[in-house]
Design a protein around this motif. Structure first.
Motif, PDB file in Angstrom:
ATOM      1  N   ASP A  66     -35.716  62.090   6.749  1.00 12.23           N
ATOM      2  CA  ASP A  66     -35.101  60.748   6.780  1.00 12.23           C
ATOM      3  C   ASP A  66     -35.131  60.166   8.185  1.00 12.23           C
ATOM      4  O   ASP A  66     -35.494  59.006   8.387  1.00 12.23           O
ATOM      5  CB  ASP A  66     -33.638  60.810   6.315  1.00 12.23           C
ATOM      6  N   ALA A  67     -34.737  60.965   9.164  1.00  5.32           N
ATOM      7  CA  ALA A  67     -34.688  60.491  10.547  1.00  5.32           C
ATOM      8  C   ALA A  67     -36.078  60.109  11.038  1.00  5.32           C
ATOM      9  O   ALA A  67     -36.267  59.064  11.671  1.00  5.32           O
ATOM     10  CB  ALA A  67     -34.083  61.572  11.453  1.00  5.32           C
ATOM     11  N   ALA A  68     -37.078  60.937  10.748  1.00  4.07           N
ATOM     12  CA  ALA A  68     -38.450  60.653  11.180  1.00  4.07           C
ATOM     13  C   ALA A  68     -38.971  59.383  10.521  1.00  4.07           C
ATOM     14  O   ALA A  68     -39.597  58.535  11.184  1.00  4.07           O
ATOM     15  CB  ALA A  68     -39.360  61.832  10.845  1.00  4.07           C
ATOM     16  N   THR A  69     -38.707  59.213   9.242  1.00 10.19           N
ATOM     17  CA  THR A  69     -39.174  58.034   8.513  1.00 10.19           C
ATOM     18  C   THR A  69     -38.505  56.765   9.029  1.00 10.19           C
ATOM     19  O   THR A  69     -39.163  55.731   9.192  1.00 10.19           O
ATOM     20  CB  THR A  69     -38.900  58.203   7.004  1.00 10.19           C
ATOM     21  N   THR A  70     -37.240  56.842   9.308  1.00 10.55           N
ATOM     22  CA  THR A  70     -36.530  55.686   9.854  1.00 10.55           C
ATOM     23  C   THR A  70     -37.099  55.304  11.215  1.00 10.55           C
ATOM     24  O   THR A  70     -37.348  54.133  11.497  1.00 10.55           O
ATOM     25  CB  THR A  70     -35.019  55.990   9.967  1.00 10.55           C
ATOM     26  N   ALA A  71     -37.343  56.300  12.052  1.00 10.61           N
ATOM     27  CA  ALA A  71     -37.862  56.032  13.398  1.00 10.61           C
ATOM     28  C   ALA A  71     -39.317  55.565  13.362  1.00 10.61           C
ATOM     29  O   ALA A  71     -39.710  54.696  14.142  1.00 10.61           O
ATOM     30  CB  ALA A  71     -37.743  57.287  14.263  1.00 10.61           C
ATOM     31  N   GLY A  72     -40.120  56.125  12.477  1.00 12.74           N
ATOM     32  CA  GLY A  72     -41.544  55.800  12.443  1.00 12.74           C
ATOM     33  C   GLY A  72     -41.897  54.601  11.589  1.00 12.74           C
ATOM     34  O   GLY A  72     -42.960  54.006  11.768  1.00 12.74           O
ATOM     35  N   GLY A  73     -41.020  54.275  10.651  1.00 14.04           N
ATOM     36  CA  GLY A  73     -41.287  53.139   9.770  1.00 14.04           C
ATOM     37  C   GLY A  73     -42.599  53.281   9.032  1.00 14.04           C
ATOM     38  O   GLY A  73     -43.013  54.380   8.655  1.00 14.04           O
ATOM     39  N   ASN A  74     -43.286  52.156   8.843  1.00 17.51           N
ATOM     40  CA  ASN A  74     -44.545  52.163   8.101  1.00 17.51           C
ATOM     41  C   ASN A  74     -45.683  52.839   8.853  1.00 17.51           C
ATOM     42  O   ASN A  74     -46.736  53.092   8.274  1.00 17.51           O
ATOM     43  CB  ASN A  74     -44.950  50.734   7.741  1.00 17.51           C
ATOM     44  N   ALA A  75     -45.498  53.119  10.123  1.00 12.54           N
ATOM     45  CA  ALA A  75     -46.541  53.794  10.898  1.00 12.54           C
ATOM     46  C   ALA A  75     -46.569  55.292  10.625  1.00 12.54           C
ATOM     47  O   ALA A  75     -47.503  55.978  11.003  1.00 12.54           O
ATOM     48  CB  ALA A  75     -46.317  53.553  12.392  1.00 12.54           C
ATOM     49  N   LEU A  76     -45.536  55.799   9.951  1.00 12.82           N
ATOM     50  CA  LEU A  76     -45.419  57.236   9.719  1.00 12.82           C
ATOM     51  C   LEU A  76     -45.970  57.595   8.350  1.00 12.82           C
ATOM     52  O   LEU A  76     -45.732  56.902   7.371  1.00 12.82           O
ATOM     53  CB  LEU A  76     -43.950  57.663   9.779  1.00 12.82           C
ATOM     54  N   SER A  77     -46.714  58.677   8.305  1.00 17.51           N
ATOM     55  CA  SER A  77     -47.093  59.260   7.021  1.00 17.51           C
ATOM     56  C   SER A  77     -46.830  60.755   7.101  1.00 17.51           C
ATOM     57  O   SER A  77     -46.966  61.366   8.158  1.00 17.51           O
ATOM     58  CB  SER A  77     -48.558  58.977   6.673  1.00 17.51           C
ATOM     59  N   VAL A  78     -46.422  61.326   5.982  1.00 16.79           N
ATOM     60  CA  VAL A  78     -46.155  62.757   5.907  1.00 16.79           C
ATOM     61  C   VAL A  78     -47.306  63.365   5.128  1.00 16.79           C
ATOM     62  O   VAL A  78     -47.533  63.016   3.971  1.00 16.79           O
ATOM     63  CB  VAL A  78     -44.805  63.043   5.211  1.00 16.79           C
ATOM     64  N   ASP A  79     -48.051  64.246   5.777  1.00 12.08           N
ATOM     65  CA  ASP A  79     -49.224  64.833   5.133  1.00 12.08           C
ATOM     66  C   ASP A  79     -48.878  65.982   4.203  1.00 12.08           C
ATOM     67  O   ASP A  79     -49.461  66.110   3.146  1.00 12.08           O
ATOM     68  CB  ASP A  79     -50.227  65.325   6.184  1.00 12.08           C
ATOM     69  N   SER A  80     -47.962  66.834   4.611  1.00 20.74           N
ATOM     70  CA  SER A  80     -47.638  67.975   3.756  1.00 20.74           C
ATOM     71  C   SER A  80     -46.346  68.628   4.205  1.00 20.74           C
ATOM     72  O   SER A  80     -45.912  68.474   5.342  1.00 20.74           O
ATOM     73  CB  SER A  80     -48.766  69.007   3.777  1.00 20.74           C
TER      74      SER A  80
END
Length: 186
Positions: free
Chosen positions: A78-92
């Motif tokens: 959650d914290a990473a997604t909030t900080a990264g926004g749409n620029a973040l993707s989680v690969d695995s």
């Protein structure tokens, strides 16, 4: 990140990555458990009148994060997604024990017990009994999958964030026992 120049794309990525890493560490992950695994800078091209023209640059920055408590993993995500926004993707996501030796040793013990039982049954069927062990070898290519974890007091924190389930864990072991055989009457 994309920008008209490589430096511009890298600067944007630096800000986003720094924000994501700070958020991950703020969610309780020690800095030693956050590692850059890949950084690429590539030109973007478009084709006009049969010619390729650089239209900008893209930067991709991959990090690996080790979370040692499954109950915290959702909050970290959650914290990473909030900080990264749409620029973040989680690969695995990968689930693994910190030290699988206990589970592996249990699998080996079970494999040896099963080998002894089978050897005894075969010896009796042949009118023999098991003598001393001549050799014992371990050909285990142990593979494990995650063990279900008990959240305990972290259950409410885990439920408030991204729900992650560890699944089940299994280890397989293969052993070979060689016995000498002796007649049943001795």
């Amino acid at each position: 990140m994309t920008a008209s120049s490589a430096q511009g794309a890298l600067s944007q990525d630096d800000l986003t990555t720094q924000s994501v890493v700070q958020a991950i560490e703020g969610a309780g992950v020690p800095a030693k458990d956050v590692q850059t695994t890949d950084l690429t800078i590539n030109p973007d091209y478009s084709y006009s009148h049969g010619q390729s023209v650089i239209t900008g640059y893209s930067v991709s920055n991959n990090i690996s994060v080790t979370v040692t408590a499954l109950g915290k993993a959702g909050s970290v995500l959650d914290a990473a997604t909030t900080a990264g926004g749409n620029a973040l993707s989680v690969d695995s996501l990968n689930f693994a024990r910190t030290d699988p030796r206990t589970l592996e040793d249990r699998a080996r013990v079970d494999a040896v017990r099963q080998a002894v039982s089978h050897a005894g049954a075969m010896a009796r069927a042949a009118g023999q009994r098991l003598g001393p062990v001549c050799s014992l070898t371990d050909q285990s290519g142990l593979t494990t999958s995650p063990e279900p974890l008990n959240y305990g007091p972290l259950a409410s924190a885990a439920k408030a964030s991204v729900p992650l389930e560890g699944g089940t864990e299994q280890a397989n072991a293969q052993v070979t026992l060689v016995y000498s055989l002796t007649p049943l009457g001795r």
